[in-house]
Design an enzyme around this catalytic site. Structure first.
Site, PDB file in Angstrom:
ATOM      1  N   TRP A  21      49.156  58.088  41.426  1.00  0.00           N
ATOM      2  CA  TRP A  21      49.283  58.501  42.829  1.00  0.00           C
ATOM      3  C   TRP A  21      49.248  57.303  43.780  1.00  0.00           C
ATOM      4  O   TRP A  21      49.241  57.450  44.974  1.00  0.00           O
ATOM      5  CB  TRP A  21      48.158  59.469  43.210  1.00  0.00           C
ATOM      6  CG  TRP A  21      46.792  59.030  42.772  1.00  0.00           C
ATOM      7  CD1 TRP A  21      45.943  58.207  43.450  1.00  0.00           C
ATOM      8  CD2 TRP A  21      46.132  59.377  41.553  1.00  0.00           C
ATOM      9  NE1 TRP A  21      44.789  58.014  42.724  1.00  0.00           N
ATOM     10  CE2 TRP A  21      44.876  58.727  41.566  1.00  0.00           C
ATOM     11  CE3 TRP A  21      46.477  60.161  40.453  1.00  0.00           C
ATOM     12  CZ2 TRP A  21      43.957  58.861  40.514  1.00  0.00           C
ATOM     13  CZ3 TRP A  21      45.556  60.281  39.413  1.00  0.00           C
ATOM     14  CH2 TRP A  21      44.324  59.644  39.451  1.00  0.00           C
ATOM     15  N   ARG A  22      49.213  56.102  43.216  1.00  0.00           N
ATOM     16  CA  ARG A  22      49.043  54.913  44.044  1.00  0.00           C
ATOM     17  C   ARG A  22      50.302  54.079  44.171  1.00  0.00           C
ATOM     18  O   ARG A  22      51.099  54.011  43.236  1.00  0.00           O
ATOM     19  CB  ARG A  22      48.010  53.990  43.403  1.00  0.00           C
ATOM     20  CG  ARG A  22      46.632  54.244  43.821  1.00  0.00           C
ATOM     21  CD  ARG A  22      45.769  53.119  43.295  1.00  0.00           C
ATOM     22  NE  ARG A  22      44.397  53.409  43.630  1.00  0.00           N
ATOM     23  CZ  ARG A  22      43.372  52.725  43.155  1.00  0.00           C
ATOM     24  NH1 ARG A  22      43.576  51.723  42.329  1.00  0.00           N
ATOM     25  NH2 ARG A  22      42.168  53.032  43.527  1.00  0.00           N
ATOM     26  N   GLU A  40      43.085  63.245  45.480  1.00  0.00           N
ATOM     27  CA  GLU A  40      41.741  63.212  46.056  1.00  0.00           C
ATOM     28  C   GLU A  40      40.978  64.504  45.791  1.00  0.00           C
ATOM     29  O   GLU A  40      39.777  64.492  45.562  1.00  0.00           O
ATOM     30  CB  GLU A  40      41.801  62.940  47.565  1.00  0.00           C
ATOM     31  CG  GLU A  40      42.102  61.488  47.906  1.00  0.00           C
ATOM     32  CD  GLU A  40      41.039  60.521  47.380  1.00  0.00           C
ATOM     33  OE1 GLU A  40      39.870  60.911  47.271  1.00  0.00           O
ATOM     34  OE2 GLU A  40      41.402  59.380  47.046  1.00  0.00           O
ATOM     35  N   GLN A  45      34.258  65.122  42.006  1.00  0.00           N
ATOM     36  CA  GLN A  45      33.367  65.433  40.873  1.00  0.00           C
ATOM     37  C   GLN A  45      34.021  65.235  39.505  1.00  0.00           C
ATOM     38  O   GLN A  45      33.524  65.767  38.510  1.00  0.00           O
ATOM     39  CB  GLN A  45      32.896  66.901  40.918  1.00  0.00           C
ATOM     40  CG  GLN A  45      32.664  67.447  42.273  1.00  0.00           C
ATOM     41  CD  GLN A  45      31.197  67.459  42.620  1.00  0.00           C
ATOM     42  OE1 GLN A  45      30.382  66.951  41.857  1.00  0.00           O
ATOM     43  NE2 GLN A  45      30.843  67.988  43.761  1.00  0.00           N
ATOM     44  N   LEU A  83      39.690  71.777  34.496  1.00  0.00           N
ATOM     45  CA  LEU A  83      39.219  70.763  35.455  1.00  0.00           C
ATOM     46  C   LEU A  83      37.911  71.195  36.124  1.00  0.00           C
ATOM     47  O   LEU A  83      37.190  70.371  36.670  1.00  0.00           O
ATOM     48  CB  LEU A  83      40.258  70.533  36.563  1.00  0.00           C
ATOM     49  CG  LEU A  83      41.178  69.342  36.472  1.00  0.00           C
ATOM     50  CD1 LEU A  83      41.996  69.199  37.742  1.00  0.00           C
ATOM     51  CD2 LEU A  83      40.402  68.046  36.221  1.00  0.00           C
ATOM     52  N   GLY A  84      37.638  72.506  36.117  1.00  0.00           N
ATOM     53  CA  GLY A  84      36.386  72.986  36.722  1.00  0.00           C
ATOM     54  C   GLY A  84      36.446  73.051  38.240  1.00  0.00           C
ATOM     55  O   GLY A  84      37.439  72.656  38.856  1.00  0.00           O
ATOM     56  N   TYR A 123      34.815  63.038  53.736  1.00  0.00           N
ATOM     57  CA  TYR A 123      35.234  61.994  52.815  1.00  0.00           C
ATOM     58  C   TYR A 123      36.735  62.100  52.497  1.00  0.00           C
ATOM     59  O   TYR A 123      37.484  61.127  52.598  1.00  0.00           O
ATOM     60  CB  TYR A 123      34.416  62.059  51.507  1.00  0.00           C
ATOM     61  CG  TYR A 123      35.130  61.331  50.405  1.00  0.00           C
ATOM     62  CD1 TYR A 123      35.111  59.944  50.366  1.00  0.00           C
ATOM     63  CD2 TYR A 123      35.900  62.011  49.463  1.00  0.00           C
ATOM     64  CE1 TYR A 123      35.823  59.251  49.408  1.00  0.00           C
ATOM     65  CE2 TYR A 123      36.625  61.331  48.507  1.00  0.00           C
ATOM     66  CZ  TYR A 123      36.573  59.954  48.479  1.00  0.00           C
ATOM     67  OH  TYR A 123      37.299  59.269  47.540  1.00  0.00           O
ATOM     68  N   ASP A 141      32.546  57.742  49.197  1.00  0.00           N
ATOM     69  CA  ASP A 141      32.238  58.620  48.061  1.00  0.00           C
ATOM     70  C   ASP A 141      31.065  58.006  47.295  1.00  0.00           C
ATOM     71  O   ASP A 141      30.451  57.031  47.755  1.00  0.00           O
ATOM     72  CB  ASP A 141      33.478  58.804  47.172  1.00  0.00           C
ATOM     73  CG  ASP A 141      33.839  57.541  46.415  1.00  0.00           C
ATOM     74  OD1 ASP A 141      33.234  56.476  46.676  1.00  0.00           O
ATOM     75  OD2 ASP A 141      34.735  57.601  45.547  1.00  0.00           O
ATOM     76  N   CYS A 202      27.388  42.444  37.349  1.00  0.00           N
ATOM     77  CA  CYS A 202      27.252  41.525  38.480  1.00  0.00           C
ATOM     78  C   CYS A 202      27.905  40.162  38.208  1.00  0.00           C
ATOM     79  O   CYS A 202      28.367  39.501  39.143  1.00  0.00           O
ATOM     80  CB  CYS A 202      25.771  41.331  38.824  1.00  0.00           C
ATOM     81  SG  CYS A 202      24.944  42.885  39.197  1.00  0.00           S
ATOM     82  N   CYS A 205      31.384  40.302  39.440  1.00  0.00           N
ATOM     83  CA  CYS A 205      31.572  41.027  40.699  1.00  0.00           C
ATOM     84  C   CYS A 205      32.065  40.085  41.807  1.00  0.00           C
ATOM     85  O   CYS A 205      31.465  39.029  42.032  1.00  0.00           O
ATOM     86  CB  CYS A 205      30.255  41.679  41.111  1.00  0.00           C
ATOM     87  SG  CYS A 205      30.369  42.465  42.720  1.00  0.00           S
ATOM     88  N   CYS A 211      25.409  40.065  47.664  1.00  0.00           N
ATOM     89  CA  CYS A 211      24.692  41.278  47.261  1.00  0.00           C
ATOM     90  C   CYS A 211      23.178  41.069  47.285  1.00  0.00           C
ATOM     91  O   CYS A 211      22.608  40.342  46.479  1.00  0.00           O
ATOM     92  CB  CYS A 211      25.144  41.690  45.857  1.00  0.00           C
ATOM     93  SG  CYS A 211      24.331  43.207  45.319  1.00  0.00           S
TER      94      CYS A 211
END
Ligand code: SF4
Length: 356
Positions: A21-22, A40, A45, A83-84, A123, A141, A202, A205, A211
């Site tokens: 979708w990007r 989205e 979830q 998918l719930g 969101y 999110d 980390c 990152c 951070c």
């Protein structure tokens, strides 16, 4: 643009996940808003790896807002099966019809308008507006919440109104104007692939030098979350009523858990016995049964409870007229047609028991 945002965008340019979708990062053309919106809603979830095959099949079945608006609800629920959180599918279709009726078939671009659509909260509205239309809005999110709580050492409980407000403000304060889509998606990717809930990576990152949680060694303590409460365990018994090569299915009310899906008549039972099953079905469905044989036991974990369900093969007592007393829509379905009836995981597992 803050150093934090620059670093995030640079990292995204190299490490963005390729998702159906990007658009690749930095591309001028915007992605298709319908694809962004569907993704989205599916991602609420649900993990990306689970969503991808559903997303691709959905686009084949319902390639546009119009196609979704015109589809039969049963095919929409079938495409969502597994998918719930089925209210997401029903809301998607209600929203598609609203887009057609009230927005001339064009998905609205502003967060306030998007939030009028069923199933679109703060969101999701911000995610669609920024990713599909590059509106300068931050989003938040679970992944973004974790990144901000750690980088800026937010010690307020993340689910409290003040904690949430602080995190939204941080997300918005660092948003680079004109780059909202990439910025939000970069943070989603960072949270999903590097700043993991446990054992964050980390060392690789891109924002480790900013951070504070890392500096203090308290990564696992951020964000501050409520302790999880114990999950109750329910026991149900299901009646697989077979007659002349057909099986009896009931349709659940369209609101609530598994709303609109088909199921075998079932109820909470005090014991795994034919008597307890008969009592539960008499109370919930006004049907009298003769129980023949135990078919098997199924287990499933929902978000708020665990379920063990025992399936029994049964016969109906009385003629077909007794079904009129049942308060739910009911159908006799040929075994080979069961796959066309959308169901939750436990009922689908019962159909497999039947087939086997
Ligand atoms: Fe997360 Fe570690 Fe990066 Fe901090 S340094 S944002 S804790 S991955």
């Amino acid at each position: 643009m803050s150093d934090f945002s620059t670093r995030i965008l640079d990292w995204y340019a190299e490490h963005a996940r390729r998702l159906p979708w990007r658009q690749p990062p930095g591309r001028q053309e915007q992605p298709d808003p319908y694809r962004v919106w569907v993704s989205e809603i599916m991602l609420q979830q649900t993990r990306v790896e689970t969503v991808i095959p559903y997303f691709e099949r959905w686009l084949e079945l319902f390639p546009s807002v119009d196609a979704l608006a015109q589809a039969a609800e049963q095919s929409v629920l079938s495409a969502w099966e597994g998918l719930g959180y089925y209210s997401r599918a029903r809301n998607l279709q209600r929203a598609a019809r609203m887009v057609v009726d009230e927005f001339g078939g064009e998905i609205p671009q502003e967060p306030d308008e998007l939030r009028r659509l069923p199933g679109v909260g703060r969101y999701t509205a911000a995610a669609i507006a920024s990713i599909a239309f590059n509106r300068n809005v931050a989003t938040l999110d679970g992944n973004l919440r974790r990144v901000f709580a750690r980088v800026f050492d937010v010690s307020l409980p993340a689910e409290s109104p003040t904690g949430e407000q602080a995190l939204w403000e941080l997300a918005q304060a660092h948003l680079p104007a004109g780059w909202a889509g990439d910025y939000n998606q970069a943070l989603m990717d960072l949270g999903a692939t590097v700043c993991l809930p446990h054992n964050p990576l980390c060392l690789v990152c891109p924002v480790s030098e900013f951070c504070q949680a890392r500096r203090l060694g308290i990564q696992e303590q951020r964000p501050v979350l409520k302790p999880k409460s114990a999950v109750p365990h329910k026991f149900k018994a299901a009646a697989v009523v077979v007659q002349g090569g057909r099986v009896l299915l009931c349709r659940r009310p369209s609101k609530g858990l598994l709303g609109g899906l088909w199921e075998f008549p079932a109820g909470e039972a005090e014991a795994d016995t034919p008597e307890a099953l008969s009592a539960a079905i008499a109370t919930g469905y006004h049907l009298e049964l003769k129980t023949l044989v135990h078919l098997g036991e199924l287990k499933h974990a929902y978000t708020h409870f665990k379920l063990t369900e025992s399936a029994w093969r049964c016969e109906l007592v009385g003629d077909a007229g007794v079904l009129a007393a049942c308060p739910f829509p009911i159908e006799w379905v040929r075994l080979e047609d069961l796959e066309h009836y959308p169901m939750g995981k436990v009922d689908r597992a019962i159909t497999k028991l039947l087939r086997d």
